[in-house]
Design a protein around this motif. Sequence first.
Motif, short mmCIF file in Angstrom:
data_model
loop_
_atom_site.label_atom_id
_atom_site.label_comp_id
_atom_site.label_asym_id
_atom_site.label_seq_id
_atom_site.Cartn_x
_atom_site.Cartn_y
_atom_site.Cartn_z
N LEU A 1 -5.96 14.14 -1.49
CA LEU A 1 -4.79 14.11 -0.53
C LEU A 1 -5.57 12.77 0.56
O LEU A 1 -6.49 13.25 0.95
CB LEU A 1 -4.31 15.04 0.19
N VAL A 2 -4.75 11.53 0.66
CA VAL A 2 -4.90 10.76 2.02
C VAL A 2 -3.70 10.74 2.69
O VAL A 2 -2.68 10.53 2.17
CB VAL A 2 -5.19 9.27 1.22
N THR A 3 -4.20 11.04 3.74
CA THR A 3 -2.63 11.06 4.74
C THR A 3 -3.17 10.88 6.24
O THR A 3 -4.43 10.65 6.62
CB THR A 3 -2.07 12.47 4.36
N HIS A 4 -2.28 10.76 7.04
CA HIS A 4 -2.19 11.11 8.63
C HIS A 4 -1.34 11.91 9.15
O HIS A 4 -0.55 12.45 8.37
CB HIS A 4 -1.70 9.76 9.13
N ILE A 5 -1.65 12.52 10.44
CA ILE A 5 -0.72 13.04 11.29
C ILE A 5 -0.15 12.17 12.38
O ILE A 5 -1.30 11.61 12.72
CB ILE A 5 -1.18 14.65 11.42
N PHE A 6 1.01 12.22 12.80
CA PHE A 6 1.56 11.29 13.76
C PHE A 6 2.02 12.22 14.92
O PHE A 6 2.15 13.36 14.90
CB PHE A 6 2.56 10.56 13.32
N VAL A 7 1.88 11.63 16.11
CA VAL A 7 2.15 12.39 17.35
C VAL A 7 3.83 12.34 17.71
O VAL A 7 4.49 11.16 17.79
CB VAL A 7 1.48 11.75 18.39
N ALA A 8 4.29 13.43 17.69
CA ALA A 8 5.59 13.50 18.00
C ALA A 8 6.11 12.92 19.27
O ALA A 8 5.30 12.94 20.32
CB ALA A 8 6.05 14.98 18.00
N ASP B 1 5.99 1.50 12.98
CA ASP B 1 4.61 1.43 12.42
C ASP B 1 4.56 0.16 11.64
O ASP B 1 5.33 0.11 10.38
CB ASP B 1 4.35 2.88 11.77
N THR B 2 3.58 -0.65 12.01
CA THR B 2 3.32 -2.02 11.15
C THR B 2 3.05 -1.95 9.83
O THR B 2 3.26 -2.89 9.13
CB THR B 2 2.60 -2.79 11.93
N VAL B 3 2.64 -0.73 9.39
CA VAL B 3 2.11 -0.45 8.00
C VAL B 3 3.02 0.49 7.13
O VAL B 3 2.63 0.79 6.07
CB VAL B 3 0.77 -0.14 7.83
N PHE B 4 4.02 0.74 7.79
CA PHE B 4 5.35 1.72 7.35
C PHE B 4 4.78 3.20 6.71
O PHE B 4 5.17 3.64 5.81
CB PHE B 4 5.69 0.96 5.82
N GLY B 5 3.65 3.68 7.44
CA GLY B 5 3.01 4.79 7.14
C GLY B 5 3.47 6.17 7.56
O GLY B 5 3.40 7.20 7.04
N THR C 1 1.57 18.48 0.61
CA THR C 1 1.54 17.70 1.86
C THR C 1 1.75 16.01 1.38
O THR C 1 1.17 15.81 0.33
CB THR C 1 0.12 17.78 2.64
N GLU C 2 2.76 15.19 2.16
CA GLU C 2 2.74 14.09 1.55
C GLU C 2 1.78 13.00 2.06
O GLU C 2 0.98 13.27 2.98
CB GLU C 2 4.08 13.39 2.31
N ALA C 3 1.54 12.01 1.22
CA ALA C 3 0.45 11.08 1.41
C ALA C 3 0.93 9.99 2.05
O ALA C 3 1.85 9.62 2.21
CB ALA C 3 -0.19 10.67 0.08
N THR C 4 -0.04 8.92 2.77
CA THR C 4 0.26 7.74 3.29
C THR C 4 -0.87 7.05 3.24
O THR C 4 -1.85 7.22 2.36
CB THR C 4 0.72 8.09 4.66
N VAL C 5 -1.01 5.78 3.86
CA VAL C 5 -1.87 4.65 3.79
C VAL C 5 -3.21 4.97 4.10
O VAL C 5 -3.42 5.81 4.83
CB VAL C 5 -1.54 3.53 4.47
N PHE C 6 -4.24 4.63 3.26
CA PHE C 6 -5.68 4.68 3.42
C PHE C 6 -6.22 4.03 4.73
O PHE C 6 -6.72 4.60 5.55
CB PHE C 6 -6.20 4.45 2.03
N GLY C 7 -5.58 2.63 4.82
CA GLY C 7 -6.35 1.99 5.88
C GLY C 7 -7.58 1.31 5.53
O GLY C 7 -8.37 1.86 4.77
N SER D 1 0.67 -1.29 -0.06
CA SER D 1 0.11 0.11 -0.01
C SER D 1 1.09 1.20 -0.07
O SER D 1 0.74 2.09 -0.72
CB SER D 1 -1.02 -0.07 1.00
N MET D 2 1.67 1.16 0.92
CA MET D 2 2.86 2.33 1.02
C MET D 2 3.66 2.64 -0.22
O MET D 2 3.73 3.81 -0.63
CB MET D 2 3.58 2.45 2.23
N GLN D 3 3.95 1.70 -0.90
CA GLN D 3 4.83 1.50 -2.06
C GLN D 3 3.85 2.20 -3.14
O GLN D 3 4.22 3.14 -4.05
CB GLN D 3 5.52 0.45 -2.73
#
Length: 299
Positions: free
Chosen positions: A236-243, A251-255, A105-111, A90-92
């Motif tokens: 855009l499909v993305t997340h934000i992550f907690v610093a 992260d198990t899905v490499f997102g 903004t960078e995209a990441t996995v949809f989930g 998915s990530m690739q």
Amino acid sequence: MDARISISSEQRSTEEALIATVEASFADCADPRMMQLMQSLVKHLHAFVRDVRLTEAEWDKAIEFLTAVGHITDDRRQEFILLSDVLGVSMQTINVNNQCVDDATEATVFGPFFVNDAPEISNGGDIAGGAPGQPCWVEGTVRDTAGKPVPGARIEVWEADEDGFYDVQYPNDRAAGRGHVFAGPEGRYSFWGLTPTPYPIPHDGPVGKMLEATGRSPMRASHLHFMVTAPGLRTLVTHIFVAGDELLKSDTVFGVKRSLIKDFVEQPAGTPTPDGRNLVGRTWTRTRFDIVLAPEIPR
């Protein structure tokens, strides 16, 4: 079987002849792209089989595994997406299809937990819907790569509660931890959600058993999902992550992408909220996520 076993030239020729025959079987495909996809798939699948000298018993197990993935998949659980995610496919695919454009903004996995028709909330509204967790104020802007605000951009958000579950994983049909908001005239948006916390992907099925067998964790780094759409601009499909989350590197899905890691600053109990909301002595967090949409790619 030892994958380094010596292969005779006669055996090699037999294997290569089969690949050529299977590839040629698609030569009359009327769709050039379909032909390319199928011939490349054959080439790479056969390369894997030959590289590891796959046994018939192992192939039977693989078919059993894929069958189990299909059986557990339904309209509330998508095990094939989980499989794609944990293999990094998915990530690739996202990397290939969302090349960097200026400061977009960078995209990441949809989930697997997006739901159509999530409830609309007003700017500054609350997506939590009663789900347990620490309140979190999220705000930002939506603009294009030329710096122009994108009023009316639709911002879909969804997340797990503090127990690590999405609303669709509960037996009722209540929408919680999800919703959509439209950016205002200057491209600004805001909403109340929950402070993201780590959680495991569903690991009670075949994908979870695969992770366990290979010594991998099912845990995802803390995150909040976004999908942002606007006419003439790339979705855009993305997340934000907690610093500071210790799972950012595993992260198990490499997102995780560095640009998507944000500070979620905890506010002491009694700190005035941006909209005057009374949190009755509770702590809360706030974060900012300014979104930049890339131009739509012509098809």
